[in-house]
Write a protein that holds these residues in place. Structure first.
Motif, PDB file in Angstrom:
ATOM      1  N   CYS A   1       0.854  -1.189   0.000  1.00  0.00           N
ATOM      2  CA  CYS A   1       0.000   0.000   0.000  1.00  0.00           C
ATOM      3  C   CYS A   1       0.890   1.240   0.000  1.00  0.00           C
ATOM      4  CB  CYS A   1      -0.910  -0.010   1.235  1.00  0.00           C
ATOM      5  SG  CYS A   1      -1.832   1.535   1.459  1.00  0.00           S
TER       6      CYS A   1
ATOM      7  N   CYS B   1       0.144   3.425   3.593  1.00  0.00           N
ATOM      8  CA  CYS B   1       0.595   2.959   4.911  1.00  0.00           C
ATOM      9  C   CYS B   1       1.750   1.962   4.820  1.00  0.00           C
ATOM     10  CB  CYS B   1      -0.570   2.341   5.681  1.00  0.00           C
ATOM     11  SG  CYS B   1      -1.089   0.737   5.052  1.00  0.00           S
TER      12      CYS B   1
ATOM     13  N   HIS C   1      -4.976   0.766   0.221  1.00  0.00           N
ATOM     14  CA  HIS C   1      -6.105   0.278   1.007  1.00  0.00           C
ATOM     15  C   HIS C   1      -7.215   1.328   0.957  1.00  0.00           C
ATOM     16  CE1 HIS C   1      -2.807  -1.815   3.421  1.00  0.00           C
ATOM     17  NE2 HIS C   1      -3.593  -2.803   3.092  1.00  0.00           N
TER      18      HIS C   1
ATOM     19  N   CYS D   1      -6.288   1.821   6.153  1.00  0.00           N
ATOM     20  CA  CYS D   1      -4.927   2.328   6.373  1.00  0.00           C
ATOM     21  C   CYS D   1      -4.812   2.889   7.793  1.00  0.00           C
ATOM     22  CB  CYS D   1      -4.582   3.446   5.402  1.00  0.00           C
ATOM     23  SG  CYS D   1      -4.079   2.893   3.779  1.00  0.00           S
TER      24      CYS D   1
HETATM   25 ZN   LIG Z   1      -2.755   1.171   3.491  1.00  0.00          ZN
END
Ligand SMILES: [Zn+2]
Length: 174
Positions: A71, A74, A134, A139
Motif C-alpha cells: 500500500c 501505509c 487500502h 490504512c
Molecule cells: Zn494502506
C-alpha cells in the motif's frame, strides 16, 4: 509444473496451430512484477488461446491470480486479486502494429516470439493498480506509518511500461 513458461515461442506457429495452453506460474517468477511485491507468494493460473484476427496473431488470455503489493499510503501489504481476461494482438514491431484490428491491446513479440510468462505478466501489470492503496479507514486502522523518509522509494515511482512508447507512436500516426 515441468513446463518452461519462460521459453520464447513462435507466435505464427501458436496462432496457426490455434494452440491452447493452461498455465500455472509462480508469482515470484515474473521479473517485472517482482519488485512491486510485498510478498512473492502464490501462483497465477489460467489459460491462453492463440489464433488470428484479420490475419494478425492474437491471444485470448484468462488469468486468476493474487498479488501481495505494498500500500502506497501505509506501506503495509495489500492483497490484490486479479481475475482478468481479454484478447491481445501480438506484433513484432511498430510497423506490424498498423495491421492490428482496432480496439485490441498490442503486445510486442520481438522476432515473432513471446513466452507465455511474458504474455501473462503483461496482462497482470495491466490489471493491477498502478498505485495500490487500502481503503482510507483500513490504512488508518493499521500500525503507525513509518517515518516519511521511508515512504520515498522505487516502489512509489510510476511503472514504466515498454508499450507506452508504441502506443504513443500509434496515436501519432492516426
Ligand atoms: Zn494502506
Amino acid at each position: 509444473m515441468s513446463e518452461d513458461w519462460s521459453k520464447p515461442r513462435d507466435i505464427d506457429l501458436l496462432a496457426d496451430g490455434r494452440v491452447s495452453l493452461e498455465f500455472t506460474i509462480a508469482i515470484a517468477d515474473f521479473p517485472r512484477l517482482r519488485p512491486q511485491l510485498a510478498r512473492a507468494e502464490g501462483c497465477a493460473t489460467g489459460r491462453v488461446r492463440f489464433g488470428r484476427e484479420r490475419g494478425v496473431p492474437v491471444a485470448d488470455v484468462e488469468i486468476s491470480a493474487r498479488a501481495e503489493l505494498t500500500c502506497q499510503r501505509c506501506l503495509a501489504p495489500l492483497a490484490c486479486p486479479v481475475e482478468s481476461g481479454g484478447r491481445v494482438a501480438l506484433v513484432a514491431d511498430a510497423g506490424e502494429a498498423d495491421r492490428v484490428p482496432e480496439g485490441l491491446e498490442t503486445i510486442l513479440a520481438p522476432d515473432h516470439r513471446i513466452s507465455v510468462r511474458d504474455l501473462v505478466e503483461e496482462e497482470l501489470l495491466l490489471a493491477l493498480p498502478i498505485v495500490p492503496l487500502h481503503g482510507a479507514a483500513e490504512c488508518a486502522a493499521r500500525a503507525p506509518a513509518p517515518e516519511p523518509a521511508a515512504t520515498v522509494g522505487p516502489a512509489a515511482e510510476p511503472r514504466h511500461r515498454p508499450f507506452e512508447r508504441l502506443d504513443e507512436l500509434l496515436k501519432r500516426r492516426h
